[in-house]
Design an enzyme around this catalytic site. Structure first.
Site, PDB file in Angstrom:
ATOM      1  N   CYS A   9      -6.052  -5.374  -1.210  1.00  8.49           N
ATOM      2  CA  CYS A   9      -4.661  -5.032  -1.212  1.00  8.49           C
ATOM      3  C   CYS A   9      -4.248  -3.973  -2.433  1.00  8.49           C
ATOM      4  CB  CYS A   9      -3.980  -6.415  -2.243  1.00  8.49           C
ATOM      5  SG  CYS A   9      -2.307  -6.420  -2.700  1.00  8.49           S
ATOM      6  N   HIS A 103       6.695  -8.732  -3.524  1.00 10.05           N
ATOM      7  CA  HIS A 103       7.343  -7.477  -4.102  1.00 10.05           C
ATOM      8  C   HIS A 103       8.771  -7.638  -3.843  1.00 10.05           C
ATOM      9  CE1 HIS A 103       6.023  -6.066  -0.223  1.00 10.05           C
ATOM     10  NE2 HIS A 103       6.949  -5.099  -0.377  1.00 10.05           N
TER      11      HIS A 103
END
Length: 117
Positions: A9, A103
């Protein structure tokens, strides 16, 4: 496992300091940095340190951190001089999510038209 850093990630790597980013704010639970592919004059990403695939997973598992993410988005916008801005959470590839780590996008710096990002 949800919440644990993922080796593949990019956002987990930014949190760990393995990938550089223009960090604007950092708390014990979140980090805010400039997007490398801005969609507006101001484009900030605010992410939790913990890895959750999307905002819904984060909110279900860590509601206080989800709330902090929103508060930090507002603080990042204020510190960047924005008096108007848009907050966007994309959830799933069909909605435009390309990094599967929760996010929020903070967009501003010019009038934002409907349908933008």
């Amino acid at each position: 496992m949800a919440g644990e850093p993922q080796a593949d990630c990019v956002f987990c790597k930014i949190v760990a300091g393995g990938i550089p980013a223009t960090v604007l704010r950092k708390t014990d639970h979140t980090i805010a940095f400039r997007d490398i592919n801005p969609q507006a004059p101001t484009h900030i990403l605010v992410i939790p340190h913990a890895h959750y695939a999307n905002a819904a997973e984060l909110a279900a598992a860590e509601p206080l951190i989800a709330a902090e993410l929103l508060a930090e988005a507002g603080e990042a916008a204020r510190e960047d001089g924005l008096d108007a801005y848009r907050l966007i959470f994309n959830t799933g590839a069909g909605a435009g999510q390309t990094v599967f780590h929760a996010h929020v996008h903070v967009l501003g710096g010019k009038p934002l038209r409907e349908g933008m990002v």
